[in-house]
Design a protein around this motif. Structure first.
Motif, mmCIF file in Angstrom:
data_model
loop_
_atom_site.group_PDB
_atom_site.id
_atom_site.type_symbol
_atom_site.label_atom_id
_atom_site.label_comp_id
_atom_site.label_asym_id
_atom_site.label_seq_id
_atom_site.Cartn_x
_atom_site.Cartn_y
_atom_site.Cartn_z
ATOM 1 N N TYR A 121 82.647 10.175 11.696
ATOM 2 C CA TYR A 121 83.260 11.553 11.065
ATOM 3 C C TYR A 121 84.691 11.851 11.547
ATOM 4 O O TYR A 121 84.961 11.580 12.541
ATOM 5 C CB TYR A 121 82.548 12.778 11.422
ATOM 6 C CG TYR A 121 81.258 13.145 10.475
ATOM 7 C CD1 TYR A 121 81.232 14.293 9.771
ATOM 8 C CD2 TYR A 121 80.212 12.203 10.352
ATOM 9 C CE1 TYR A 121 80.122 14.650 9.059
ATOM 10 C CE2 TYR A 121 79.186 12.647 9.527
ATOM 11 C CZ TYR A 121 79.030 13.605 8.824
ATOM 12 O OH TYR A 121 77.723 13.790 8.041
ATOM 13 N N CYS A 154 73.628 11.104 4.969
ATOM 14 C CA CYS A 154 73.777 12.229 4.074
ATOM 15 C C CYS A 154 75.105 11.757 3.393
ATOM 16 O O CYS A 154 75.801 11.058 3.831
ATOM 17 C CB CYS A 154 74.025 13.505 4.658
ATOM 18 S SG CYS A 154 75.293 13.642 6.094
ATOM 19 N N GLN A 155 75.249 12.550 2.048
ATOM 20 C CA GLN A 155 76.231 12.620 1.198
ATOM 21 C C GLN A 155 77.780 12.736 1.926
ATOM 22 O O GLN A 155 78.569 11.926 1.770
ATOM 23 C CB GLN A 155 76.412 13.326 0.110
ATOM 24 C CG GLN A 155 75.406 13.123 -1.033
ATOM 25 C CD GLN A 155 75.721 12.043 -1.934
ATOM 26 O OE1 GLN A 155 76.855 11.557 -1.929
ATOM 27 N NE2 GLN A 155 74.697 11.573 -2.724
ATOM 28 N N ASP A 156 77.784 13.611 2.847
ATOM 29 C CA ASP A 156 79.155 13.802 3.692
ATOM 30 C C ASP A 156 79.357 12.610 4.483
ATOM 31 O O ASP A 156 80.680 12.207 4.377
ATOM 32 C CB ASP A 156 78.904 15.097 4.375
ATOM 33 C CG ASP A 156 79.083 16.415 3.760
ATOM 34 O OD1 ASP A 156 79.232 16.301 2.547
ATOM 35 O OD2 ASP A 156 78.912 17.313 4.446
ATOM 36 N N GLU A 157 78.324 11.929 5.115
ATOM 37 C CA GLU A 157 78.745 10.861 5.820
ATOM 38 C C GLU A 157 79.103 9.435 5.093
ATOM 39 O O GLU A 157 80.207 8.867 5.405
ATOM 40 C CB GLU A 157 77.714 10.392 6.734
ATOM 41 C CG GLU A 157 77.530 9.312 7.700
ATOM 42 C CD GLU A 157 76.741 8.909 8.813
ATOM 43 O OE1 GLU A 157 77.069 8.658 9.739
ATOM 44 O OE2 GLU A 157 75.690 9.446 8.300
ATOM 45 N N LYS A 159 80.703 9.852 2.325
ATOM 46 C CA LYS A 159 82.299 10.179 1.890
ATOM 47 C C LYS A 159 83.049 9.949 2.903
ATOM 48 O O LYS A 159 84.257 9.347 2.656
ATOM 49 C CB LYS A 159 82.121 11.674 1.559
ATOM 50 C CG LYS A 159 83.567 12.198 0.966
ATOM 51 C CD LYS A 159 83.569 13.583 0.832
ATOM 52 C CE LYS A 159 83.536 14.487 2.129
ATOM 53 N NZ LYS A 159 83.580 15.694 1.965
ATOM 54 N N HIS A 160 82.840 10.213 4.153
ATOM 55 C CA HIS A 160 83.676 9.951 5.237
ATOM 56 C C HIS A 160 83.774 8.431 5.344
ATOM 57 O O HIS A 160 85.095 7.796 5.815
ATOM 58 C CB HIS A 160 83.342 10.674 6.364
ATOM 59 C CG HIS A 160 83.442 12.201 6.376
ATOM 60 N ND1 HIS A 160 84.476 12.661 6.086
ATOM 61 C CD2 HIS A 160 82.436 13.205 6.871
ATOM 62 C CE1 HIS A 160 84.398 14.084 6.059
ATOM 63 N NE2 HIS A 160 83.073 14.464 6.727
ATOM 64 N N ILE A 283 79.916 21.131 13.357
ATOM 65 C CA ILE A 283 79.603 19.964 12.545
ATOM 66 C C ILE A 283 78.350 19.319 13.015
ATOM 67 O O ILE A 283 77.754 19.382 14.283
ATOM 68 C CB ILE A 283 80.371 19.035 12.530
ATOM 69 C CG1 ILE A 283 80.376 17.474 11.502
ATOM 70 C CG2 ILE A 283 81.007 18.419 14.015
ATOM 71 C CD1 ILE A 283 81.329 16.830 11.549
ATOM 72 N N ASN A 285 75.560 15.732 12.044
ATOM 73 C CA ASN A 285 75.607 14.691 10.796
ATOM 74 C C ASN A 285 74.473 14.967 9.919
ATOM 75 O O ASN A 285 74.449 14.739 8.865
ATOM 76 C CB ASN A 285 75.507 13.328 11.711
ATOM 77 C CG ASN A 285 75.386 12.052 10.615
ATOM 78 O OD1 ASN A 285 75.990 12.192 9.579
ATOM 79 N ND2 ASN A 285 74.433 11.282 10.915
ATOM 80 N N PRO A 307 75.137 19.077 6.420
ATOM 81 C CA PRO A 307 74.782 18.793 5.124
ATOM 82 C C PRO A 307 73.651 19.316 4.513
ATOM 83 O O PRO A 307 72.862 18.760 4.124
ATOM 84 C CB PRO A 307 74.597 17.214 5.301
ATOM 85 C CG PRO A 307 73.929 17.203 6.626
ATOM 86 C CD PRO A 307 74.607 18.229 7.399
ATOM 87 N N GLU A 309 73.083 22.049 2.275
ATOM 88 C CA GLU A 309 73.191 22.947 0.971
ATOM 89 C C GLU A 309 71.949 23.396 0.504
ATOM 90 O O GLU A 309 71.672 24.129 -0.271
ATOM 91 C CB GLU A 309 74.406 22.495 -0.018
ATOM 92 C CG GLU A 309 74.497 23.450 -1.025
ATOM 93 C CD GLU A 309 75.510 22.992 -2.161
ATOM 94 O OE1 GLU A 309 75.871 23.577 -3.008
ATOM 95 O OE2 GLU A 309 75.875 21.678 -1.975
#
Length: 385
Positions: A121, A154-157, A159-160, A283, A285, A307, A309
């Motif tokens: 991240y 997760c989607q955030d990871e 994306k990063h 934050i 993960n 992550p 939501e």
């Protein structure tokens, strides 16, 4: 097909990375037919700690001979060089064991997987950047670039990882959530507000990044003595001292309870007694504590830095800013909810976790990833290129 996972430390006190690795591999051995997956790790050096698990034969422990700040281990290197596996998989970043796993796999012309566990991240890369930048240039940029696949939880990871410049396959597989038999004892109807008392919980390693003080500050904004806080975890001694001082400064007195490190049955039993769990970290993960609370029917408030939501979407908690004011707003909402409404929130959360993150489902996905990398299976639909 034989697979080897590696991890730089596998002590029971190691926190979420050790726990989710153990849960994944245990489930693979128990629920995936033909799974032959080992784990390589060094022995623990803390006399009060122990290796995760119950002495399973698939856990390969070598004597801890870590040397230098890079944690170079000749014993780990020797094991890897003499090994003969079809797929290699390392957990974490920035330790020599993570690099040498990738390097040995390349030398043997075998595919390898990296699970960064959130260590790529932007916020993680910024911490001690003066150390990580040269390590990237020396080892890890190539390790990442030439990986057969990187595993994101997760989607955030994911994306990063793309922002970082990685163009290879990414497997989007959540962390496994085991459902210990004892949890069935804690999910029946229970009063979330015994005698009108609201119990707010925190579970995890005590560290400044966790911002436990924001829970204290949020409670202090509300003039209600029927609210108590239960802090479950150990970690940074100076931060824990700061929290004790914050309790005194805010005048919360005996309404805050420090329960120390909890594990196993005791952890789930305490989680089930909470009206809600709060995760105010800047934050996370994946945040294993969130599904662990949901699995026993406890609603969760988690910060926008997690992550999760799904807490809002599934109406099983609150995904909000982690300011004390936002935390106070959630507490006011909890005060207005009946025990029946809180129970229904927890039930929805448990159902969501069972459907999406049950350990046997995650184990099957991971083994399918190994089969694909070994050329035995078509690309799974959770692998993105």
């Amino acid at each position: 097909m034989k697979v080897l996972q590696t991890i730089g430390g596998f002590g029971a006190k190691g926190g979420g990375t050790s726990t989710c690795t153990y849960d994944l591999l245990t489930s693979m051995h128990q629920s995936v037919s033909g799974a032959d997956v080992d784990l390589l790790t060094p022995s623990v050096t803390d006399p009060s700690d122990r290796i995760m698990g119950n002495g399973e034969q698939w856990i390969k422990v070598v004597d801890n001979d870590y040397r230098t700040p890079l944690s170079i281990s000749k014993n780990m290197v020797d094991f890897l060089q003499q090994s003969n596996y079809d797929v290699y998989h390392t957990n974490g970043m920035w330790m020599h064991i993570n690099h040498i796993t990738c390097s040995v796999a390349r030398s043997k012309n075998k595919p390898y997987v990296i699970t960064p566990h959130g260590m790529l991240y932007p916020e993680a890369l910024a911490r001690s950047a003066w150390k990580k930048w040269p390590l990237r240039k020396l080892w890890f940029d190539r390790d990442i670039r030439e990986a057969g696949c990187i595993h994101a939880t997760c989607q955030d990871e994911m994306k990063h990882l793309r922002t970082l410049g990685y163009k290879g396959p990414i497997a989007l597989i959540g962390n496994p959530v085991c459902v210990p038999l004892c949890t069935s004892e804690f999910i029946g109807y229970r009063n979330h507000k015994p005698d009108g008392l609201i119990k707010l919980g925190f579970l995890g390693r005590l560290h400044p990044r966790k911002h436990v003080e924001k829970i204290l500050q949020g409670v202090a904004l509300i003039q209600d003595k029927n609210i108590e806080i239960y802090i479950m975890g150990k970690g940074d001694d100076s931060y824990e001292e700061f929290l004790h001082n914050e309790v005194l400064r805010l005048g919360l007195g005996d309404r805050v309870h420090f329960l120390g490190f909890l594990n196993g049955r005791e952890k789930f039993e305490q989680l089930s007694k909470m009206t809600a769990l709060f995760v105010p970290s800047d934050i996370e993960n994946f945040g294993m504590i969130i599904p662990e609370a949901l699995i026993v029917g406890t609603p969760v408030m988690a910060s926008l830095g997690t992550p999760w939501e799904a807490l809002n979407i599934e109406n099983c908690g609150w995904w909000k800013d982690n300011s004390p004011e936002s935390i106070a707003e959630v507490i006011e909402e909890i005060k207005d909810l009946s025990p029946d409404q809180l129970y229904a929130m927890g039930a929805r959360g448990r159902e969501y976790i069972l459907k999406n993150f049950a350990a046997d489902r995650v184990a099957t996905q991971m083994y399918s990833l190994y089969q694909w990398l070994n050329g035995d299976l078509d690309k799974p639909d959770f692998v993105y290129e």
